[in-house]
Scaffold this motif. Structure first.
Motif, PDB file in Angstrom:
ATOM      1  N   ARG A 142      67.146  61.815  35.807  1.00 27.37           N
ATOM      2  CA  ARG A 142      67.369  61.527  37.234  1.00 27.37           C
ATOM      3  C   ARG A 142      68.482  60.611  37.587  1.00 27.37           C
ATOM      4  O   ARG A 142      68.310  59.555  36.878  1.00 27.37           O
ATOM      5  N   PRO A 143      69.563  61.159  38.266  1.00 27.04           N
ATOM      6  CA  PRO A 143      70.559  60.305  38.406  1.00 27.04           C
ATOM      7  C   PRO A 143      70.392  58.774  38.892  1.00 27.04           C
ATOM      8  O   PRO A 143      70.877  57.853  38.179  1.00 27.04           O
ATOM      9  N   GLU A 144      69.802  58.638  39.932  1.00 25.42           N
ATOM     10  CA  GLU A 144      69.487  57.155  40.305  1.00 25.42           C
ATOM     11  C   GLU A 144      68.671  56.443  39.406  1.00 25.42           C
ATOM     12  O   GLU A 144      69.140  55.197  39.176  1.00 25.42           O
ATOM     13  N   VAL A 145      68.132  56.958  38.596  1.00 20.80           N
ATOM     14  CA  VAL A 145      67.244  56.102  37.688  1.00 20.80           C
ATOM     15  C   VAL A 145      68.255  55.771  36.389  1.00 20.80           C
ATOM     16  O   VAL A 145      68.250  54.869  36.042  1.00 20.80           O
ATOM     17  N   GLU A 146      68.988  56.754  36.100  1.00 18.02           N
ATOM     18  CA  GLU A 146      69.718  56.560  34.851  1.00 18.02           C
ATOM     19  C   GLU A 146      70.975  55.579  35.200  1.00 18.02           C
ATOM     20  O   GLU A 146      71.672  54.837  34.392  1.00 18.02           O
ATOM     21  N   ILE A 147      71.476  55.848  36.327  1.00 17.16           N
ATOM     22  CA  ILE A 147      72.472  54.873  36.916  1.00 17.16           C
ATOM     23  C   ILE A 147      72.098  53.492  37.049  1.00 17.16           C
ATOM     24  O   ILE A 147      72.969  52.541  36.594  1.00 17.16           O
ATOM     25  N   HIS A 148      70.768  53.218  37.545  1.00 12.31           N
ATOM     26  CA  HIS A 148      70.424  51.597  37.218  1.00 12.31           C
ATOM     27  C   HIS A 148      70.047  51.247  36.110  1.00 12.31           C
ATOM     28  O   HIS A 148      70.563  50.122  35.772  1.00 12.31           O
ATOM     29  N   ALA A 149      69.760  52.155  35.283  1.00 14.03           N
ATOM     30  CA  ALA A 149      69.326  51.754  33.863  1.00 14.03           C
ATOM     31  C   ALA A 149      70.747  51.395  33.004  1.00 14.03           C
ATOM     32  O   ALA A 149      70.815  50.371  32.469  1.00 14.03           O
ATOM     33  N   LYS A 150      71.654  52.343  33.427  1.00 10.21           N
ATOM     34  CA  LYS A 150      72.924  51.995  32.590  1.00 10.21           C
ATOM     35  C   LYS A 150      73.580  50.970  33.268  1.00 10.21           C
ATOM     36  O   LYS A 150      74.474  49.961  32.565  1.00 10.21           O
ATOM     37  N   GLY A 151      73.529  50.565  34.647  1.00 14.10           N
ATOM     38  CA  GLY A 151      74.185  49.472  35.353  1.00 14.10           C
ATOM     39  C   GLY A 151      73.462  48.153  34.815  1.00 14.10           C
ATOM     40  O   GLY A 151      74.227  47.098  34.209  1.00 14.10           O
ATOM     41  N   GLU A 152      72.263  48.108  34.649  1.00 10.47           N
ATOM     42  CA  GLU A 152      71.441  47.026  33.890  1.00 10.47           C
ATOM     43  C   GLU A 152      72.093  46.614  32.265  1.00 10.47           C
ATOM     44  O   GLU A 152      72.239  45.627  31.832  1.00 10.47           O
ATOM     45  N   GLU A 153      71.937  47.812  31.855  1.00  3.75           N
ATOM     46  CA  GLU A 153      72.465  47.711  30.337  1.00  3.75           C
ATOM     47  C   GLU A 153      73.682  47.073  30.125  1.00  3.75           C
ATOM     48  O   GLU A 153      74.005  46.206  29.227  1.00  3.75           O
TER      49      GLU A 153
END
Length: 144
Positions: free
Chosen positions: A91-102
């Motif tokens: 899901r775009p918003e979930v993956e964007i958040h995860a990559k941003g935090e990573e």
């Protein structure tokens, strides 16, 4: 205001993605900010809700291969190194958040079509990114 150090550019690889990248470069200008770019592929099973008894793996692999090629060209044209180009599935918003935090991103730049009413209720990636982010979000108006 302090300068940003890690900027994540979220793109859908449409023609409008170039404007999103240009805005990110403008924010990063004059600083030593690291620019990363992410493209999220939604699994076909999300689109069909898993209700169709078909094996989408071959189609999904082809979508992934094409997206990888497109992202590589996009990154090259915008001066973003290959190791800072990210393709993920989900899901775009979930993956964007995860990559941003990573990545320790302190800014996420995403395109927004400025939808309202029913179109907004049906879902907007930019809106989802904005409301779940742990860092600043710049929503770039595209495609009016």
């Amino acid at each position: 205001m302090s300068q940003y150090a890690n900027i994540l550019i979220a793109v859908d690889l449409s023609d409008e993605s170039a404007l999103v990248a240009q805005r990110a470069h403008a924010v990063a200008a004059g600083s030593s900010a690291q620019l990363h770019v992410i493209h999220v592929i939604e699994p076909l099973s999300f689109a069909y809700g898993g209700d169709i008894p078909m094996d989408f793996s071959g189609i999904q692999d082809e979508i992934q291969a094409q997206a990888s090629q497109q992202l590589s060209r996009f990154g090259e044209s915008h001066g973003i190194d290959a190791q800072k180009q990210h393709i993920v599935m989900g899901r775009p918003e979930v993956e964007i958040h995860a990559k941003g935090e990573e990545l320790g991103a302190d800014l996420i730049v995403v395109g927004s079509h400025g939808r309202y009413g029913l179109a907004l209720l049906m879902g907007s990636t930019a809106n989802g990114v904005l409301h779940g982010a742990t860092c600043d979000v710049l929503a770039v108006r595209v495609g009016n």
